[in-house]
Design a protein around this motif. Structure first.
Motif, PDB file in Angstrom:
ATOM      1  N   ALA A   1      78.769 -41.435 -24.603  1.00  0.00           N
ATOM      2  CA  ALA A   1      78.338 -42.270 -25.728  1.00  0.00           C
ATOM      3  C   ALA A   1      78.534 -43.740 -25.390  1.00  0.00           C
ATOM      4  N   ILE A   2      77.561 -44.556 -25.784  1.00  0.00           N
ATOM      5  CA  ILE A   2      77.610 -45.996 -25.539  1.00  0.00           C
ATOM      6  C   ILE A   2      77.197 -46.710 -26.821  1.00  0.00           C
ATOM      7  N   HIS A   3      78.022 -47.663 -27.245  1.00  0.00           N
ATOM      8  CA  HIS A   3      77.704 -48.493 -28.406  1.00  0.00           C
ATOM      9  C   HIS A   3      77.630 -49.945 -27.945  1.00  0.00           C
ATOM     10  N   ILE A   4      76.477 -50.556 -28.103  1.00  0.00           N
ATOM     11  CA  ILE A   4      76.292 -51.961 -27.756  1.00  0.00           C
ATOM     12  C   ILE A   4      76.441 -52.773 -29.041  1.00  0.00           C
ATOM     13  N   ILE A   5      77.386 -53.719 -29.033  1.00  0.00           N
ATOM     14  CA  ILE A   5      77.702 -54.433 -30.268  1.00  0.00           C
ATOM     15  C   ILE A   5      77.529 -55.941 -30.100  1.00  0.00           C
ATOM     16  N   ASN A   6      77.481 -56.611 -31.231  1.00  0.00           N
ATOM     17  CA  ASN A   6      77.432 -58.067 -31.240  1.00  0.00           C
ATOM     18  C   ASN A   6      78.857 -58.618 -31.204  1.00  0.00           C
ATOM     19  N   SER A   7      78.981 -59.894 -30.912  1.00  0.00           N
ATOM     20  CA  SER A   7      80.272 -60.572 -30.880  1.00  0.00           C
ATOM     21  C   SER A   7      80.011 -62.070 -30.996  1.00  0.00           C
ATOM     22  N   TYR A   8      81.020 -62.801 -31.409  1.00  0.00           N
ATOM     23  CA  TYR A   8      80.866 -64.245 -31.590  1.00  0.00           C
ATOM     24  C   TYR A   8      80.388 -64.921 -30.309  1.00  0.00           C
ATOM     25  N   ARG A   9      80.863 -64.456 -29.157  1.00  0.00           N
ATOM     26  CA  ARG A   9      80.527 -65.093 -27.881  1.00  0.00           C
ATOM     27  C   ARG A   9      79.275 -64.505 -27.225  1.00  0.00           C
ATOM     28  N   VAL A  10      78.593 -63.603 -27.899  1.00  0.00           N
ATOM     29  CA  VAL A  10      77.326 -63.078 -27.380  1.00  0.00           C
ATOM     30  C   VAL A  10      76.204 -64.050 -27.738  1.00  0.00           C
ATOM     31  N   GLU A  11      75.439 -64.468 -26.746  1.00  0.00           N
ATOM     32  CA  GLU A  11      74.309 -65.368 -26.997  1.00  0.00           C
ATOM     33  C   GLU A  11      73.274 -64.656 -27.877  1.00  0.00           C
ATOM     34  N   LYS A  12      72.862 -65.319 -28.950  1.00  0.00           N
ATOM     35  CA  LYS A  12      71.903 -64.703 -29.869  1.00  0.00           C
ATOM     36  C   LYS A  12      70.587 -64.356 -29.177  1.00  0.00           C
ATOM     37  N   SER A  13      70.220 -65.155 -28.187  1.00  0.00           N
ATOM     38  CA  SER A  13      68.945 -64.919 -27.499  1.00  0.00           C
ATOM     39  C   SER A  13      68.938 -63.595 -26.741  1.00  0.00           C
ATOM     40  N   TYR A  14      70.117 -63.071 -26.405  1.00  0.00           N
ATOM     41  CA  TYR A  14      70.169 -61.808 -25.662  1.00  0.00           C
ATOM     42  C   TYR A  14      69.473 -60.683 -26.421  1.00  0.00           C
ATOM     43  N   TRP A  15      69.591 -60.699 -27.754  1.00  0.00           N
ATOM     44  CA  TRP A  15      69.037 -59.612 -28.559  1.00  0.00           C
ATOM     45  C   TRP A  15      67.505 -59.617 -28.561  1.00  0.00           C
ATOM     46  N   GLN A  16      66.893 -60.736 -28.158  1.00  0.00           N
ATOM     47  CA  GLN A  16      65.431 -60.810 -28.112  1.00  0.00           C
ATOM     48  C   GLN A  16      64.880 -60.568 -26.703  1.00  0.00           C
ATOM     49  N   SER A  17      65.731 -60.222 -25.771  1.00  0.00           N
ATOM     50  CA  SER A  17      65.294 -60.055 -24.386  1.00  0.00           C
ATOM     51  C   SER A  17      64.328 -58.877 -24.237  1.00  0.00           C
ATOM     52  N   PRO A  18      63.310 -59.026 -23.390  1.00  0.00           N
ATOM     53  CA  PRO A  18      62.412 -57.886 -23.125  1.00  0.00           C
ATOM     54  C   PRO A  18      63.130 -56.704 -22.480  1.00  0.00           C
ATOM     55  N   TYR A  19      64.282 -56.951 -21.851  1.00  0.00           N
ATOM     56  CA  TYR A  19      65.042 -55.854 -21.251  1.00  0.00           C
ATOM     57  C   TYR A  19      65.612 -54.911 -22.307  1.00  0.00           C
ATOM     58  N   LEU A  20      65.665 -55.372 -23.568  1.00  0.00           N
ATOM     59  CA  LEU A  20      66.200 -54.539 -24.643  1.00  0.00           C
ATOM     60  C   LEU A  20      65.111 -53.825 -25.430  1.00  0.00           C
ATOM     61  N   LYS A  21      63.862 -54.055 -25.084  1.00  0.00           N
ATOM     62  CA  LYS A  21      62.784 -53.348 -25.772  1.00  0.00           C
ATOM     63  C   LYS A  21      62.883 -51.851 -25.463  1.00  0.00           C
ATOM     64  N   PRO A  22      62.517 -50.998 -26.420  1.00  0.00           N
ATOM     65  CA  PRO A  22      62.693 -49.548 -26.235  1.00  0.00           C
ATOM     66  C   PRO A  22      62.102 -49.002 -24.942  1.00  0.00           C
ATOM     67  N   ASP A  23      60.895 -49.449 -24.570  1.00  0.00           N
ATOM     68  CA  ASP A  23      60.278 -48.927 -23.347  1.00  0.00           C
ATOM     69  C   ASP A  23      61.102 -49.284 -22.114  1.00  0.00           C
TER      70      ASP A  23
END
Length: 238
Positions: free
Chosen positions: A103-125
């Motif tokens: 099991a893997i849970h990817i979470i947010n954090s204060y020091r996580v760059e907000k732009s990371y969540w919009q990366s194409p590497y995170l798209k489902p495909d």
């Protein structure tokens, strides 16, 4: 790839399957099988077996598939990971899947760059391709449970306490404490939370502790997240 993963809508252990374009290209460029040759295969989420080549041309490869083996068992490890740089995440996911993390849970954090969540590497495909490649490398068919949490507080307060109860050993990497991680081999489920570059902030550490995680020191050296994850998983699984 060490196996070819197939999609199969039937429940039968014996069927014919035409390889998808990526697997067919791998056969053309790397495996170069002849009709009658057997290839290691598996059904995504199901069994492993062999596929006998019954047709192999420039345009398609067709296998006669017989499934006979269960996939390897998962390691009872849950990885809670603050979202790192997306390219780094892809490598971490691959390594974790190859090592059998359940099991893997990817979470947010204060020091996580907000732009990371919009990366194409995170798209489902893109994530699906990473998972598929890692499973084929590991000779596995069953992906880990992978969940994404963009809100730190809802995860820490509503989800993590239940996870911590499910994993008798639940740890939080924290360089400020003296107690070290007990890496003695155990079949008991284990959870480890790894922060972003720079670590979790004190507020986050407090919430993680309230959820049931025990702070442990991961060592004197300052490591990149992917190095820390690989080193920790190696210790826990060895």
């Amino acid at each position: 790839m060490n196996i070819i993963l197939l999609e199969n809508d039937t429940t039968s252990d014996h069927f014919e399957a035409q390889l998808n374009p990526s697997a067919h290209r791998h056969c053309i460029e790397v495996l170069r099988p002849q009709v009658g040759h057997s290839l290691k295969v598996g059904v995504y989420g199901g069994k492993l077996g062999l596929g006998t080549v019954i047709e192999h041309t420039e345009t398609r490869t067709v296998l006669d598939v017989t499934l006979s083996e269960r996939p390897p068992s998962k390691e009872p490890i849950c990885l809670v990971l603050a979202l790192p740089r997306p390219k780094m995440l892809r490598r971490i996911l691959s390594a974790s899947i190859e090592l059998g993390v359940e099991a893997i849970h990817i979470i947010n954090s204060y020091r996580v760059e907000k732009s990371y969540w919009q990366s194409p590497y995170l798209k489902p495909d893109a994530v699906d391709r990473t998972i598929l490649t890692a499973l084929e490398q590991a000779g596995d068919t069953v992906p880990p449970s992978l969940r994404w949490h963009k809100g730190f507080k809802p995860f820490a307060e509503d989800i993590l306490p239940g996870l911590a109860r499910s994993y008798p050993n639940a740890w939080l990497g924290d360089h400020r404490v003296q107690s070290s991680l007990n890496t003695n081999r155990s079949d008991e489920p284990r959870l480890i939370a790894i922060g972003p570059e720079g670590g979790f902030i004190p507020y986050e550490i407090d919430l993680l502790q309230k959820a049931g995680l025990t702070p442990v020191n991961l060592g004197a050296r300052i490591m990149r997240v992917e190095t820390a994850v690989s080193a920790l998983l190696g210790k826990l699984i060895a």
